[in-house]
Design an enzyme around this catalytic site. Structure first.
Site, PDB file in Angstrom:
ATOM      1  N   LYS A   5      41.791  40.272  61.725  1.00  0.00           N
ATOM      2  CA  LYS A   5      43.208  39.919  61.589  1.00  0.00           C
ATOM      3  C   LYS A   5      43.513  39.620  60.125  1.00  0.00           C
ATOM      4  CE  LYS A   5      46.660  36.737  63.602  1.00  0.00           C
ATOM      5  NZ  LYS A   5      46.870  35.656  64.583  1.00  0.00           N
TER       6      LYS A   5
ATOM      7  N   SER B 298      50.249  36.503  68.233  1.00  0.00           N
ATOM      8  CA  SER B 298      50.418  37.143  66.950  1.00  0.00           C
ATOM      9  C   SER B 298      49.290  38.093  66.544  1.00  0.00           C
ATOM     10  CB  SER B 298      50.575  36.072  65.868  1.00  0.00           C
ATOM     11  OG  SER B 298      49.379  35.330  65.726  1.00  0.00           O
TER      12      SER B 298
ATOM     13  N   SER C 144      47.776  33.077  70.497  1.00  0.00           N
ATOM     14  CA  SER C 144      47.793  34.345  69.758  1.00  0.00           C
ATOM     15  C   SER C 144      46.568  35.244  69.912  1.00  0.00           C
ATOM     16  CB  SER C 144      48.009  34.080  68.272  1.00  0.00           C
ATOM     17  OG  SER C 144      49.374  33.871  68.036  1.00  0.00           O
TER      18      SER C 144
END
Ligand code: GLN
Length: 467
Positions: free
Chosen positions: A67, A143, A167
């Site tokens: 990420k 997210s 997330s």
């Protein structure tokens, strides 16, 4: 292919780390334009690293997508924000990256996300749209949407994400992969760009529960560079993975099955719970009475911490710097106005408000008290049950743009995942079948399993049985 399958092939000499990378890069070239999961990837330097991969290590030769809020030396780290997209390069490895490398893994690829991890759809990325590989009209969740979409699409083998209020688990559920949020303190956050420091955790998104256990094994453990990281031994997460659920007590919280859940989600989650019962688990109805306050509590505490953490983005130390400012205050203001997107600004304003003198006790102070009540709900429940089972999200993946003007709707949809972060306990999302929703067909749904603090080993064991 899963990590464990690839490891067998590597050890049997049927493939090499470089060949795996070349193949992944081919998959990205062929399919990522449709999904938009990758912000960037650097095949050349990954291949250099692969040539030195030590195959005797537990993750030897395995590429892992990261990420874009976790620092990897020499690579971009945009956090999905214009603030950091132009001129920031990581000067160091996050501890999780150092640990992955020590286990033989190769960080490969930077995955799209909501800006500074604020969102549940990856629509708040200031850089690009990521689509759900099961239906490109739909969100991948967020997210950590890029991480989840790539693993689901086969353009990544596994990935790291971060979870402040869901997330990792929610995008895993929307994309039909496994996502694990470890306990607060289990994994170091040194090198993770902070969103809300009392809630943030790093964890894996994978194709299987076994892969999640392998990655957790590599990244868990004490780190003197993160004062919240616990100095307690890391158990072996793989030994009891297949021990089943016979005799274990699983709590079903009545507050997690009320109105507002899509009937297809409810049906799949209830069917998954029935299957665990058929394997010998005892199902017990429990109550987590403060659940209804979780959204309000989280959306005071998380923005408060974010407003403080994001003050470091001043146009001087990191990233974007406004041109031609009148004076230094103007430089701060302009850089922040140009660099941050609307959701980040909304959080900063909310957070600054609830921390301001005169409102601090009424909002922030009160939220901290309710947080304690939510944590006690779980402590009470884990006196009676080994784990708690529930949906991950009220609905499957919605269409892109469906709630563009309605942030409150987004906040409310986090209802089942936020409490685990407020309580500091671990949670995992495991795929539990598909359903039709809002014109879409065969959309993945997830079963959430929550366990007591530092109870990851049993959580993984139950997740494996559910899988
Ligand atoms: N959706 C939640 C938020 O927007 C959680 C995000 C996260 O876990 N990073 O804050």
């Amino acid at each position: 292919m899963s990590i464990s399958t690839l490891r067998q092939q590597l050890l049997a000499g049927e493939t090499t780390p470089a060949a795996i990378l070349e193949r992944l890069s081919g998959e990205i070239a062929a399919r990522d334009a449709r999904t938009g999961a990758y912000l960037s990837h650097d095949l050349e330097s990954a291949i250099v690293e692969a040539s030195n991969a030590d195959l005797s290590l537990p993750l030897g030769g395995i590429p892992i997508a990261i990420k874009d809020n976790i620092n990897v030396l020499g690579q971009p780290c945009t956090c999905g924000s214009k603030f950091l997209a132009e001129n920031y390069t990581s000067p160091y490895d996050a501890t999780v990256i150092r640990k992955l490398r020590a286990a033989g893994a190769i960080p490969f690829g930077r995955m799209n996300q909501d800006e500074f991890a604020m969102g549940s759809a990856t629509e708040n990325s200031a850089l690009q749209t990521t689509r759900n590989p099961h239906d490109p009209q739909r969100i991948p969740g967020g997210s950590s949407g890029g991480s989840a979409a790539a693993v689901a699409d086969g353009t990544a083998i596994s990935a790291l994400g971060s979870d402040t209020g869901g997330s990792i688990r929610q995008p895993a559920s929307h994309c039909g992969v496994v996502g694990l949020k470890p306990s607060y303190g289990r994994v170091s956050r040194y090198g993770l760009v902070a969103f809300a420091s009392s809630l943030d955790q790093i964890g894996p998104l994978t194709q299987s529960v076994e892969d999640a256990a392998m990655i957790l094994q590599a990244i868990a453990g004490f780190d003197p560079a993160d004062s919240t990281c616990l100095d307690v031994p890391v158990p072996d997460y793989l030994t009891n993975l297949n021990a089943g659920v016979k005799g274990l007590k699983l709590g079903v919280p009545k507050e997690y099955f009320g109105d507002g859940i899509d009937p297809g989600v409810r049906k799949n989650v209830e069917a998954a719970i029935q299957k665990l019962a058929a394997q010998g688990a005892e199902i017990v109805e429990i109550s987590l009475p403060h659940t209804e306050h979780a959204v309000a509590t989280y959306y005071v505490i998380a923005p408060a911490e974010a407003s403080s953490n994001l003050s470091r983005f001043d146009g001087i130390r990191y990233g974007r710097r406004a041109t031609n400012p009148a004076d230094i205050l103007d430089l701060y203001k302009k850089s922040r106005e140009e660099g941050f997107g609307p959701e980040v600004k909304r959080r900063i304003i909310l957070g600054t408000y609830v921390l301001s003198s005169g409102y601090y006790d009424a909002y922030y102070g009160r939220a901290q008290k309710v947080r304690t009540l939510i944590r006690r709900d779980f402590e009470g429940a884990f006196q009676k049950v080994d784990a708690i089972v529930s949906p991950v999200a009220p609905t499957p993946a919605r269409k892109i743009g469906a709630y563009a003007d309605d942030p409150l709707h987004e906040y409310l949809s986090d209802i089942f995942t936020l409490s685990a972060n407020l309580a500091g306990i671990p949670g995992i999302s495991v795929p539990c079948g598909v359903t039709d929703f809002d014109g879409g067909q065969n959309l993945p749904t997830g079963l959430q399993i929550l366990g007591p603090h530092l109870g990851e080993a049993k959580l993984l064991q139950i997740a494996r049985a559910a899988e």
